[in-house]
Write a protein that holds these residues in place. Structure first.
Motif, short mmCIF file in Angstrom:
data_model
loop_
_atom_site.label_atom_id
_atom_site.label_comp_id
_atom_site.label_asym_id
_atom_site.label_seq_id
_atom_site.Cartn_x
_atom_site.Cartn_y
_atom_site.Cartn_z
N CYS A 1 -4.88 1.55 -3.04
CA CYS A 1 -4.78 0.55 -1.96
C CYS A 1 -4.46 -0.82 -2.56
N ALA A 2 -3.45 -1.48 -1.99
CA ALA A 2 -3.00 -2.78 -2.51
C ALA A 2 -3.93 -3.93 -2.14
N CYS B 1 0.84 -1.20 0.00
CA CYS B 1 0.00 0.00 0.00
C CYS B 1 0.88 1.26 0.00
N CYS C 1 -1.73 4.73 3.76
CA CYS C 1 -2.92 4.35 2.99
C CYS C 1 -4.13 4.26 3.93
N HIS D 1 -6.60 2.55 3.11
CA HIS D 1 -7.14 1.25 2.69
C HIS D 1 -8.52 1.41 2.05
#
Ligand SMILES: Nc1nc2c(ncn2[C@@H]2O[C@H](COP(=O)(O)OP(=O)(O)O)[C@@H](O)[C@H]2O)c(=O)[nH]1
Ligand SMILES: [Mg+2]
Ligand SMILES: [Zn+2]
Length: 337
Positions: free
Chosen positions: A305-306, A294, A298, A300
């Protein structure tokens, strides 16, 4: 445990240079040298029931404690009448530093976020598989409250006679969070209590969950009858016929009082507003490794966002990412029924 009685007025004076001889020695008296340690078992309108050396006694907060409130699970120093006899009242003069706190949110009945239970080691999150329906949202909030408050979570799924646990286990079964599934029949044979008890040894476990999920039923099945009678005493003291679960209630699992269960009133939500979003992710151990890629700080819940890729690659259930984002978005909102 720290011993009480070491703190004396004398100590206080000696720490202040130049004031050593400002008061005549005869005035220097130990502060509550006779104080005894106890544990708060329940609270009812300012009256606290405490276990002191095997006796349950009623106490109230001493004025010197100021606005600080003692809550269930607190270890407190008591002075005054410690006999535990009817109509006697001891005073709580000190509250030991807490090892953990469980907070509930403000709601319509109470505008303040309050500590419900102090010093619990474990949070048993009780969910009925039906009647009332499971609320993953509440489970997630409980998990965040547990991780944040320094408690280990335990999932207890009740009423498996009414509905199977499959769906919930899909969401929570692989999270390395211990869980127990119980049914009405297992309550009756004692198997339910036996399996839950395996997780309680040497700990203070707070049972939380929506009203009606079976917390009190389970706690009663766990605590031997003779020890539950301690509660009978509690009721005599507070003048209530039955323990109406408005306060939490701590009960010992065995007479050596090394393990405790704490029944709590139906908790709708926990105060998460004070928790940093970066810490909410700890309650999602299945998603946490996915945040490695991320962007810094982040939320999220942003395009870079990863976690979207993490879920798309099949490392975690999309429902869990949805849960995380919903929780992050509603941290300060109330959990409706
Ligand atoms: N069918 C079924 N009912 C249960 C079970 N456990 C508890 N109950 C019932 O659920 C209701 C609520 O239980 P209670 O312990 O008061 O819930 P609490 O509000 O969480 O303390 C009561 O009528 C219990 O008899 C279970 O495993 N199966
Ligand atoms: Mg109850
Ligand atoms: Zn992210």
């Amino acid at each position: 445990m720290r011993r009480y009685g070491k703190h004396t007025d004398e100590d206080d004076i000696r720490t202040r240079p130049g004031r050593r001889n400002t008061r005549p020695r005869t005035n220097i008296r130990p502060k509550h040298e006779d104080a005894a340690w106890g544990m708060v078992l329940t609270v009812d309108r300012g009256r606290l029931t405490c276990l002191v050396e095997g006796r349950t006694i009623t106490a109230m907060k001493a004025r010197e404690l100021g606005r600080k409130a003692a809550v269930v699970g607190d270890r407190v120093a008591l002075v005054g009448d410690l006999s535990g006899q009817k109509d006697t009242l001891a005073r709580i003069v000190r509250i030991e530093e807490r090892t953990s706190v469980l907070r509930r949110t403000a709601d319509d009945d109470d505008p303040y976020e309050r500590v419900v239970v102090a010093n619990a080691d474990q949070l048993a999150i009780v969910t009925a598989l039906a009647d009332p329906e499971p609320r993953p949202r509440l489970i997630d909030r409980c998990l965040v409250a547990a991780f944040d408050g320094g408690l280990t979570p335990l999932l207890v799924m009740t009423k498996s006679d009414l509905a199977p646990p499959d769906q919930l286990l899909e969401l929570y079964g692989d999270l390395d969070i211990p869980y127990v599934v119980t049914s009405r029949a297992e309550l009756e044979t004692g198997d339910a209590a036996d399996r839950v008890r395996e997780h309680l040894h040497g700990k203070i476990t707070a049972f939380v969950g929506h009203s009606g999920v079976g917390k009190t039923t389970l706690v009663n099945a766990l605590v031997p009858e003779d020890l539950r009678r301690t509660t009978g005493h509690v009721n005599a003291v507070t003048g209530r016929g039955r323990h109406t679960t408005t306060s939490a209630l701590a009960l010992p699992l065995s007479s050596d009082t090394g393990s405790w269960v704490v029944d709590t009133p139906g908790v709708r939500s926990f105060g998460l507003a004070h928790i940093d979003p970066s810490r909410v992710i700890h309650a999602f151990p299945d998603l946490e490794p996915g945040t490695a890629n991320c962007p810094r700080a982040c939320s999220h819940d942003e395009p870079d966002c990863a976690l979207d890729a993490w879920v798309a690659e099949g490392h975690a259930d999309p429902a869990r990412l949805y849960s995380l984002r919903r929780l992050l978005a509603t941290r300060e909102a109330k959990e409706g029924d």
